[in-house]
Design a protein around this motif. Sequence first.
Motif, PDB file in Angstrom:
ATOM      1  N   ALA A  94       0.834  -1.205   0.000  1.00 12.86           N
ATOM      2  CA  ALA A  94       0.000   0.000   0.000  1.00 12.86           C
ATOM      3  C   ALA A  94       0.867   1.253   0.000  1.00 12.86           C
ATOM      4  N   LEU A  95       1.902   1.259   0.831  1.00  9.65           N
ATOM      5  CA  LEU A  95       2.769   2.431   0.914  1.00  9.65           C
ATOM      6  C   LEU A  95       3.560   2.632  -0.371  1.00  9.65           C
ATOM      7  N   CYS A  96       3.824   1.542  -1.090  1.00  5.70           N
ATOM      8  CA  CYS A  96       4.537   1.633  -2.376  1.00  5.70           C
ATOM      9  C   CYS A  96       3.803   2.537  -3.363  1.00  5.70           C
ATOM     10  N   LEU A  97       2.473   2.467  -3.363  1.00  2.00           N
ATOM     11  CA  LEU A  97       1.690   3.279  -4.300  1.00  2.00           C
ATOM     12  C   LEU A  97       1.875   4.762  -4.011  1.00  2.00           C
ATOM     13  N   ILE A  98       1.909   5.117  -2.727  1.00  2.00           N
ATOM     14  CA  ILE A  98       2.123   6.516  -2.350  1.00  2.00           C
ATOM     15  C   ILE A  98       3.558   6.946  -2.649  1.00  2.00           C
ATOM     16  N   ALA A  99       4.526   6.079  -2.313  1.00  3.65           N
ATOM     17  CA  ALA A  99       5.934   6.411  -2.556  1.00  3.65           C
ATOM     18  C   ALA A  99       6.216   6.591  -4.044  1.00  3.65           C
ATOM     19  N   ALA A 100       5.646   5.710  -4.884  1.00  2.00           N
ATOM     20  CA  ALA A 100       5.860   5.822  -6.329  1.00  2.00           C
ATOM     21  C   ALA A 100       5.273   7.118  -6.873  1.00  2.00           C
ATOM     22  N   TYR A 101       4.096   7.491  -6.364  1.00  2.00           N
ATOM     23  CA  TYR A 101       3.479   8.750  -6.800  1.00  2.00           C
ATOM     24  C   TYR A 101       4.352   9.942  -6.394  1.00  2.00           C
ATOM     25  N   MET A 102       4.847   9.912  -5.160  1.00  2.00           N
ATOM     26  CA  MET A 102       5.683  11.011  -4.684  1.00  2.00           C
ATOM     27  C   MET A 102       6.973  11.121  -5.500  1.00  2.00           C
ATOM     28  N   LYS A 103       7.529   9.973  -5.874  1.00  2.00           N
ATOM     29  CA  LYS A 103       8.750   9.974  -6.689  1.00  2.00           C
ATOM     30  C   LYS A 103       8.476  10.551  -8.072  1.00  2.00           C
ATOM     31  N   ASN A 104       7.397  10.098  -8.704  1.00  2.00           N
ATOM     32  CA  ASN A 104       7.081  10.541 -10.071  1.00  2.00           C
ATOM     33  C   ASN A 104       6.677  12.003 -10.136  1.00  2.00           C
ATOM     34  N   ASN A 105       6.225  12.557  -9.007  1.00  2.00           N
ATOM     35  CA  ASN A 105       5.773  13.948  -8.989  1.00  2.00           C
ATOM     36  C   ASN A 105       6.677  14.855  -8.142  1.00  2.00           C
ATOM     37  N   SER A 106       7.876  14.354  -7.834  1.00  2.00           N
ATOM     38  CA  SER A 106       8.897  15.132  -7.112  1.00  2.00           C
ATOM     39  C   SER A 106       8.349  15.761  -5.827  1.00  2.00           C
ATOM     40  N   GLU A 107       7.591  14.956  -5.069  1.00  2.00           N
ATOM     41  CA  GLU A 107       7.030  15.436  -3.799  1.00  2.00           C
ATOM     42  C   GLU A 107       8.109  15.438  -2.705  1.00  2.00           C
ATOM     43  N   GLU A 108       8.052  16.399  -1.811  1.00  2.00           N
ATOM     44  CA  GLU A 108       8.971  16.468  -0.681  1.00  2.00           C
ATOM     45  C   GLU A 108       8.610  15.395   0.355  1.00  2.00           C
ATOM     46  N   PRO A 109       9.596  14.900   1.129  1.00  2.00           N
ATOM     47  CA  PRO A 109       9.298  13.922   2.193  1.00  2.00           C
ATOM     48  C   PRO A 109       8.399  14.543   3.270  1.00  2.00           C
TER      49      PRO A 109
END
Length: 341
Positions: free
Chosen positions: A101-116
């Motif tokens: 489940a967390l992978c989906l959020i992490a992948a989105y954050m990576k693809n959209n250059s989201e801050e930690p």
Amino acid sequence: TGGSTGIPMGFYYDIRIHSAIEWAFITDQWGRIGYNYRDKCAVLRGAVVKDIKDGIKYWDLDSANNWLIMSSYHLTDDNIPLYIEKIREYNPRFIQAYPSALCLIAAYMKNNSEEPFRNLKGILCGSENLYDWQRNLFLEIFKTRIYSWYGHSEQACLAGECEYSSYYHAYPQYGFCELLNERNQWCENEGEKGEIVATGFWNYVFPLIRYKTQDIAAHSSLKCKCGRHWKIFKNVDGRLQELIVTKDNRLISMTAINMHSDVFDNVYQFQFYQREKGKVTFNLVPRNTYSDKDRINIINELSIKLGNDVELSMNTVKHIPRTKSGKHRFLIQELPVNYSD
């Protein structure tokens, strides 16, 4: 149990102490990386957040534990920004999650250059196998300590990482744990793989004695500097039913198929499916940016990892369902797999 072999098993437990004992051990483990009772925690596991009149409710607050309970059933590209915004607003110290489940959020954050997330002290991963490619993705995106533990509903064995190592330390107070190789002997060599067989100490109404978990782990003789002289697993490869069987009877673990590669950037979800030896179908849910070039790159990447004795086919699907408990299975294995094969 979740029934990883397709046949769920029921068992009894004492409702007065079952949850309390488990919670005592779990919080003791989490305390190794600084978790304290009632620390703010966002939870992405198998919980179903009930619908409300105005639409779907994606999260709810558990004020007793100070947890933000988030649904893992509605993680789509359209909804994930709402989850990220809510987590930032809640500002948790920890995230407790199924890795899938967390992978989906992490992948989105990576693809959209989201801050930690700014005050995050740790990621707590359990109930699913944590693969190296997932751990690497979480470290890259969340930039905090990743903590994983191994356990199951039957409460026969519980093992977790420590302050210094990502190896799994099995609690001797929780149960007696053995690691048996294909000759039914204790694993003694570093990295030797065997099945986790355990006898639980706490279920007096339904004792499980030398319970074969069908989970495969690698033995370690490490004397850890944490000072816990317990049985240590180098890693847990997962269930026997999470092994791909090649034409030549090789067993390929999901651990060996490293999915932390940019060829999967345009894939939302994926799942392997096998019902015939030496043949595997790779089902994927594409993102809007997915193209035929991605398909070719994925085939090339997986063919190298699977080898010449596995015939690979690709299948594009709209949705990959989770199990009833909210988990995501990376392999649906319909062949009978025996470790001694």
